[in-house]
Design an enzyme around this catalytic site. Structure first.
Site, PDB file in Angstrom:
ATOM      1  N   HIS A  58       3.859  16.529   5.519  1.00 30.23           N
ATOM      2  CA  HIS A  58       3.481  15.922   6.815  1.00 30.23           C
ATOM      3  C   HIS A  58       3.010  16.976   7.819  1.00 30.23           C
ATOM      4  O   HIS A  58       3.255  16.851   9.024  1.00 30.23           O
ATOM      5  CB  HIS A  58       4.664  15.172   7.434  1.00 30.23           C
ATOM      6  CG  HIS A  58       5.094  13.955   6.683  1.00 30.23           C
ATOM      7  ND1 HIS A  58       4.221  13.047   6.123  1.00 30.23           N
ATOM      8  CD2 HIS A  58       6.337  13.474   6.400  1.00 30.23           C
ATOM      9  CE1 HIS A  58       4.897  12.060   5.538  1.00 30.23           C
ATOM     10  NE2 HIS A  58       6.182  12.311   5.676  1.00 30.23           N
ATOM     11  N   LEU A 116      -1.657  13.280  -0.443  1.00 29.94           N
ATOM     12  CA  LEU A 116      -1.873  12.795   0.916  1.00 29.94           C
ATOM     13  C   LEU A 116      -0.794  11.747   1.164  1.00 29.94           C
ATOM     14  O   LEU A 116      -0.433  11.002   0.249  1.00 29.94           O
ATOM     15  CB  LEU A 116      -3.258  12.149   1.051  1.00 29.94           C
ATOM     16  CG  LEU A 116      -4.472  13.069   0.941  1.00 29.94           C
ATOM     17  CD1 LEU A 116      -5.760  12.254   1.006  1.00 29.94           C
ATOM     18  CD2 LEU A 116      -4.476  14.128   2.028  1.00 29.94           C
ATOM     19  N   ASP A 117      -0.282  11.682   2.388  1.00 38.16           N
ATOM     20  CA  ASP A 117       0.725  10.674   2.708  1.00 38.16           C
ATOM     21  C   ASP A 117       0.178   9.284   2.425  1.00 38.16           C
ATOM     22  O   ASP A 117      -1.044   9.073   2.447  1.00 38.16           O
ATOM     23  CB  ASP A 117       1.114  10.758   4.191  1.00 38.16           C
ATOM     24  CG  ASP A 117       1.697  12.113   4.554  1.00 38.16           C
ATOM     25  OD1 ASP A 117       2.250  12.765   3.652  1.00 38.16           O
ATOM     26  OD2 ASP A 117       1.592  12.509   5.720  1.00 38.16           O
ATOM     27  N   LYS A 118       1.095   8.339   2.252  1.00 35.54           N
ATOM     28  CA  LYS A 118       0.708   6.959   1.930  1.00 35.54           C
ATOM     29  C   LYS A 118      -0.264   6.386   2.965  1.00 35.54           C
ATOM     30  O   LYS A 118      -1.213   5.687   2.627  1.00 35.54           O
ATOM     31  CB  LYS A 118       1.976   6.100   1.838  1.00 35.54           C
ATOM     32  CG  LYS A 118       1.731   4.674   1.403  1.00 35.54           C
ATOM     33  CD  LYS A 118       3.050   3.933   1.256  1.00 35.54           C
ATOM     34  CE  LYS A 118       2.852   2.448   1.049  1.00 35.54           C
ATOM     35  NZ  LYS A 118       4.123   1.726   0.926  1.00 35.54           N
TER      36      LYS A 118
END
Length: 248
Positions: A196, A106-108
């Site tokens: 993303h 998962l993105d930051k």
């Protein structure tokens, strides 16, 4: 019958200390196998068949660990990172020694469901493009998300690099109002996991994601009682559902 392992390696894997610390407790006579005190820390044992105790405490052997994490923002989906805290940094020592890794990423700045395990086979199956394991996200999006966006996503949209996504299911929970600065609230289920991807899908229809949280991966739903940064082991039921979903 399981595979035999050295007792010092086995106990280190189970979190009883380093190999040298375990050699010391073996010398002190604190380790027993099937009621007999172990004299040699290199003794080969079958962890699934032998009754092993350390200072009288029974060792419950297991090879794999499966953890559901509600990933908080600001933490990266990696096992190590020189700049940022990682999801593995959130784990207590009793789990960290299993060396689990995040299944996917998962993105930051994205929250929500992340599975951590040291079971490479299950991880591979969950991430395999051939399995098309669906992932569902809750998002807040600037602007008005409506039926036209849902129809576009249902067909698949072209991302900035020319990739056309597989059909995705967009459910508008609450339409936003740009004039009043109100965001749209949506749920989106995608069948692949491009970099993303959710943010780029909304970019493709001229909208911007301002909050993103994964709430499901295949049949595994994020436990709503887990606050961000908390985790728990999967239940047997959850594990069976995941295995069933990725079976050949």
């Amino acid at each position: 019958m399981g595979k035999k392992q050295r007792i010092d390696k086995l106990l280190a894997h189970m979190g009883f200390g380093t190999r040298s610390e375990i050699r010391r407790i073996v010398k002190q006579g604190a380790v027993q196998v099937d009621g007999a005190t172990v004299k040699d820390s290199g003794l080969q044992v079958d962890p699934e068949a032998a009754a092993i105790t350390v200072e009288g405490r029974r060792v419950e052997y297991r090879e794999y660990v499966y953890l559901m994490l509600n990933k908080p923002q600001g933490v990266v989906s990696a096992t190590e990172d020189s700049r940022d805290r990682t999801v593995v940094d959130l784990l207590a020592a009793e789990y960290a020694h299993f060396e689990p890794f995040p299944v996917g990423r998962l993105d930051k700045d994205t929250e929500g469901l992340l599975l951590l395990t040291n079971d490479g086979k299950l991880a591979h199956n969950l991430l395999s493009p051939r399995k098309h394991v669906p992932k569902t996200y809750f998002a807040e999006v600037e602007g008005k998300v409506d039926a036209a966006d849902a129809a576009a996503f249902e067909k698949g949209v072209e991302l900035d690099d020319g990739y056309v996504t597989m059909p995705a299911k967009l459910v508008v929970l609450k339409e936003g109002d740009p004039a009043e600065g109100r965001v749209s609230k949506i749920e989106l289920t995608i069948m692949e996991g491009k970099f993303h991807q959710v943010k780029r899908m909304f970019q493709a229809v001229g909208k911007k994601v301002v909050f993103l949280k994964r709430i499901a991966m295949g049949p595994l739903l994020l436990d709503e009682h887990l606050p961000p940064g908390s985790y728990r082991e999967l239940t047997e039921e959850e594990l069976e559902l995941l295995r069933g979903h990725t079976a050949p």
